[in-house]
Design an enzyme around this catalytic site. Structure first.
Site, PDB file in Angstrom:
ATOM      1  N   CYS A  63      -2.654   9.684   2.514  1.00  0.00           N
ATOM      2  CA  CYS A  63      -1.792   9.148   1.243  1.00  0.00           C
ATOM      3  C   CYS A  63      -2.400   9.233   0.327  1.00  0.00           C
ATOM      4  O   CYS A  63      -2.272   9.279  -1.208  1.00  0.00           O
ATOM      5  CB  CYS A  63      -1.750   7.402   1.222  1.00  0.00           C
ATOM      6  SG  CYS A  63      -3.116   6.667   2.432  1.00  0.00           S
TER       7      CYS A  63
ATOM      8  N   GLU B 132       0.734  -0.972   0.132  1.00  0.00           N
ATOM      9  CA  GLU B 132       0.376  -0.340   0.524  1.00  0.00           C
ATOM     10  C   GLU B 132       1.067   1.295   0.535  1.00  0.00           C
ATOM     11  O   GLU B 132       1.487   1.649   0.976  1.00  0.00           O
ATOM     12  CB  GLU B 132      -1.077   0.298   1.459  1.00  0.00           C
ATOM     13  CG  GLU B 132      -1.506  -1.408   1.471  1.00  0.00           C
ATOM     14  CD  GLU B 132      -2.988  -1.077   0.187  1.00  0.00           C
ATOM     15  OE1 GLU B 132      -3.619   0.436  -0.366  1.00  0.00           O
ATOM     16  OE2 GLU B 132      -4.116  -1.553   0.036  1.00  0.00           O
TER      17      GLU B 132
HETATM   18  P1  NAD Z   1       8.289   4.693   4.641  1.00  0.00           P
HETATM   19  O1  NAD Z   1       8.187   3.999   3.390  1.00  0.00           O
HETATM   20  O2  NAD Z   1       9.191   4.961   5.079  1.00  0.00           O
HETATM   21  O3  NAD Z   1       8.098   4.003   6.007  1.00  0.00           O
HETATM   22  C1  NAD Z   1       7.246   2.737   6.193  1.00  0.00           C
HETATM   23  C2  NAD Z   1       7.921   1.932   7.115  1.00  0.00           C
HETATM   24  O4  NAD Z   1       8.912   0.380   6.842  1.00  0.00           O
HETATM   25  C3  NAD Z   1       8.047   1.720   8.708  1.00  0.00           C
HETATM   26  O5  NAD Z   1       7.423   1.089   9.647  1.00  0.00           O
HETATM   27  C4  NAD Z   1       9.750   1.706   8.682  1.00  0.00           C
HETATM   28  O6  NAD Z   1      10.425   2.002  10.152  1.00  0.00           O
HETATM   29  C5  NAD Z   1      10.188   0.989   7.507  1.00  0.00           C
HETATM   30  N1  NAD Z   1      11.249   1.046   6.303  1.00  0.00           N
HETATM   31  C6  NAD Z   1      11.463   2.248   6.165  1.00  0.00           C
HETATM   32  N2  NAD Z   1      12.586   3.018   5.858  1.00  0.00           N
HETATM   33  C7  NAD Z   1      12.868   0.488   5.300  1.00  0.00           C
HETATM   34  C8  NAD Z   1      13.944   0.195   4.813  1.00  0.00           C
HETATM   35  N3  NAD Z   1      14.724   1.192   4.432  1.00  0.00           N
HETATM   36  N4  NAD Z   1      13.704  -0.982   4.932  1.00  0.00           N
HETATM   37  C9  NAD Z   1      12.593  -1.568   6.077  1.00  0.00           C
HETATM   38  N5  NAD Z   1      11.677  -0.890   6.909  1.00  0.00           N
HETATM   39  C10 NAD Z   1      11.487   0.692   6.541  1.00  0.00           C
HETATM   40  O7  NAD Z   1       6.669   5.454   5.019  1.00  0.00           O
HETATM   41  P2  NAD Z   1       6.084   6.371   6.324  1.00  0.00           P
HETATM   42  O8  NAD Z   1       6.712   7.765   5.527  1.00  0.00           O
HETATM   43  O9  NAD Z   1       6.115   5.644   7.253  1.00  0.00           O
HETATM   44  O10 NAD Z   1       5.010   7.109   6.182  1.00  0.00           O
HETATM   45  C11 NAD Z   1       4.573   7.543   3.889  1.00  0.00           C
HETATM   46  C12 NAD Z   1       3.954   6.858   2.702  1.00  0.00           C
HETATM   47  O11 NAD Z   1       4.220   6.072   2.967  1.00  0.00           O
HETATM   48  C13 NAD Z   1       4.157   8.040   2.153  1.00  0.00           C
HETATM   49  O12 NAD Z   1       4.846   7.831   0.597  1.00  0.00           O
HETATM   50  C14 NAD Z   1       2.223   7.645   2.477  1.00  0.00           C
HETATM   51  O13 NAD Z   1       2.011   7.904   0.494  1.00  0.00           O
HETATM   52  C15 NAD Z   1       2.716   6.083   1.947  1.00  0.00           C
HETATM   53  N6  NAD Z   1       1.137   5.683   2.488  1.00  0.00           N
HETATM   54  C16 NAD Z   1       0.109   5.230   1.311  1.00  0.00           C
HETATM   55  C17 NAD Z   1      -0.923   4.473   2.566  1.00  0.00           C
HETATM   56  C18 NAD Z   1      -1.902   3.468   1.854  1.00  0.00           C
HETATM   57  O14 NAD Z   1      -2.653   2.557   2.298  1.00  0.00           O
HETATM   58  N7  NAD Z   1      -1.657   3.743   0.230  1.00  0.00           N
HETATM   59  C19 NAD Z   1      -0.830   4.739   3.615  1.00  0.00           C
HETATM   60  C20 NAD Z   1      -0.439   5.533   4.560  1.00  0.00           C
HETATM   61  C21 NAD Z   1       0.862   6.320   4.168  1.00  0.00           C
END
Ligand code: NAD
Length: 478
Positions: A254, A220
């Site tokens: 998002c 997602e």
């Molecule tokens: P992110 O991708 O930075 O982090 C999400 C999760 O991944 C966190 O738990 C983090 O600890 C982990 N993570 C981060 N870097 C990682 C790596 N290198 N390897 C493994 N795990 C890692 O996202 P965010 O900043 O928490 O959220 C924002 C993003 O999420 C935006 O792009 C937003 O559009 C998207 N989002 C999508 C939805 C949806 O339902 N489609 C909903 C909410 C947010």
């Protein structure tokens, strides 16, 4: 000298936890709807008893207004639970399929089985909803789960950890708190399904790690979701809906309308109506939007700096601030900001904004707007405002997005019958209701030979003229 032992033992503990969950996953394969429903009911009761604690955690994490917590963190989860409870028995039942003529003598069913051991990695922006929502789908499907919530919202993540430890044994559902290294460590394990919500960049890392074990994924993700306001749109109505959709959670959503594509004949009216809507919703007493109890704050300094740099970059390259523009670092407040005169050379039009900045691009013809949308990666959502049904059909037909909403925005998230998710760069797989249940399930096709008569004997070697004749008619008629 650093002692590597603690890290090693943490990794070993996670591996042991995973093995413990493997045993439970095997047991849960036979779980009936009632036992799964019991798990959902205890989550619902916990939420009811701890509603204020959830609100407080989100308030502490990024000043999220309580009403928004109720609407966008608690309600979607309780709706997901209630929907699953109502339909689970039907979802779990084997479904019979019709028998095509060449399969005469057989009967076939689709059995729905749990995939098994799930990993849920969640983001910070709706930290309760986007962690517990997928868990509801996993439990409905009969899976165990290890959850890794975001490190950026520590109060909510701690609360989720407490909730899960009060409700489940670690060999059923467990939360592991930590930073990126924890996530990467968990991704080494051979889970049966990974449900990841986050950015497209990290989504790629997750998918690569999953490929190592051929683990299925639901991704997602995010991206730039456009809202088209066409020449025949009702500007007042569109403005009110867009302002709410953009500024709920301070734009850190998002599916927030990332940018507007506005027919140039509508620009002036829409701008006026959006300013009126902002005033009405966030500053009815003329004290300034900053004083509004309904406006959340930016989650941390890193994102605050990113967003203020995005505004500065746009202004330096010729954008006009039509509304807002002020920012207060000590409270991480950024005023709702509307930018006009933007170009693709600006950061604001290159990356997902994820904050309270709304750039507007104008267009002359609908074809131009469609071409603009199609020049960018496929978005998570597309919003269209306009009355003409032919134009609406054209937009739906000629663009691709995870979801689309006509004459409104963001609302589709709350509709449990609709599959929710992206397409390609904005995501893989769908969530919510039956679609979320399916993400954690394997649809197993089962064929049963009923009459014992082996109707394919003639097709076995040594192949003769008869076999070739039968195959020729199969190709011709079926
Ligand atoms: P992110 O991708 O930075 O982090 C999400 C999760 O991944 C966190 O738990 C983090 O600890 C982990 N993570 C981060 N870097 C990682 C790596 N290198 N390897 C493994 N795990 C890692 O996202 P965010 O900043 O928490 O959220 C924002 C993003 O999420 C935006 O792009 C937003 O559009 C998207 N989002 C999508 C939805 C949806 O339902 N489609 C909903 C909410 C947010």
């Amino acid at each position: 000298m650093n002692n590597p032992l603690p890290t090693e033992s943490k990794a070993q503990n996670r591996k042991r936890l995973f093995e413990d969950q493997s045993k439970t996953a095997q047991l849960w394969r036979s779980s009936n709807p009632l036992s799964r429903i019991e798990r959902l009911i205890k989550i619902r009761s916990w939420i009811k008893d701890n509603q204020q604690a959830i609100r407080d955690a989100l308030k502490n994490d990024f000043g999220k207004p309580e009403t928004e917590t109720d609407l966008s963190e608690i309600f979607p989860v309780t709706a997901e639970i209630n929907h699953s409870i109502k339909h689970l028995k039907k979802w779990m039942s084997p479904k019979s399929v019709s028998t095509p003529l060449p399969m005469l003598g057989t009967s076939s069913m689709i059995y729905i089985e749990p995939k098994g051991r799930a990993l849920i990695i969640s983001p910070w922006n709706y930290p309760f909803n986007l962690t517990i929502g997928p868990l509801i789908s996993a439990l409905s499907a009969g899976c165990t789960a290890i959850i890794k919530p975001s490190e950026m919202t520590p109060h909510t993540s701690e609360l989720i950890s407490r909730m899960i430890s009060e409700l489940f044994k670690p060999n059923e559902v467990a939360v592991i708190l930590g930073e990126v290294d924890v996530s990467q460590d968990l991704l080494q394990l051979p889970f049966d399904h990974i449900f990841f919500t986050g950015s497209p960049a990290v989504g790629k890392i997750v998918m690569k790690a999953a490929a190592e074990h051929l683990t299925s994924v639901t991704l997602e993700l995010g991206g730039k979701s456009p809202a088209i306001v066409n020449r025949d749109a009702n500007c007042k109505d569109a403005a009110e809906k867009l302002i709410w959709g953009k500024y709920v959670n301070c734009g850190q959503t998002c599916i927030s309308p990332d940018y507007l594509l506005v027919h140039e004949s509508q620009l002036e009216t829409l701008l006026v109506e959006m300013k009126v809507a902002l005033q009405k919703m966030y500053d009815p007493d003329f004290n300034g939007i900053e004083q509004s109890p309904d406006m959340a704050r930016i989650v941390n300094d890193k994102h605050f700096d990113r967003l203020t740099r995005t505004i500065e970059d746009a202004v330096a390259k010729g954008a006009e601030i039509s509304f807002g523009g002020t920012a207060k670092p000590h409270t991480r407040y950024i005023e709702p900001t509307i930018l006009t005169n933007v170009t693709d050379q600006m950061l604001v039009m290159q990356k997902e904004i994820f904050g309270p900045i709304l750039p507007i691009v104008t267009y002359n013809s609908l074809e131009e707007a469609i071409a603009y949308v199609n020049s960018k990666p496929k978005p998570l959502a597309l919003y269209y405002f306009g009355k003409n049904s032919e134009d609406t059909s054209t937009v739906l037909r000629e663009t691709s997005s995870g979801n689309a909403v006509i004459n409104d925005c963001v609302l589709h998230y709350l509709h449990m019958e609709l599959p929710f998710g992206g397409v390609n760069n904005s995501g893989i797989g769908k969530a919510h209701g039956y679609h979320g249940f399916l993400a954690f399930s394997n649809e197993k096709g089962v064929l049963k030979q009923r009459i014992g008569l082996n109707n394919v004997t003639l097709l076995r070697p040594p192949y003769g003229i008869r076999a070739r004749q039968i195959i020729a008619s199969l190709i011709k008629w079926f």
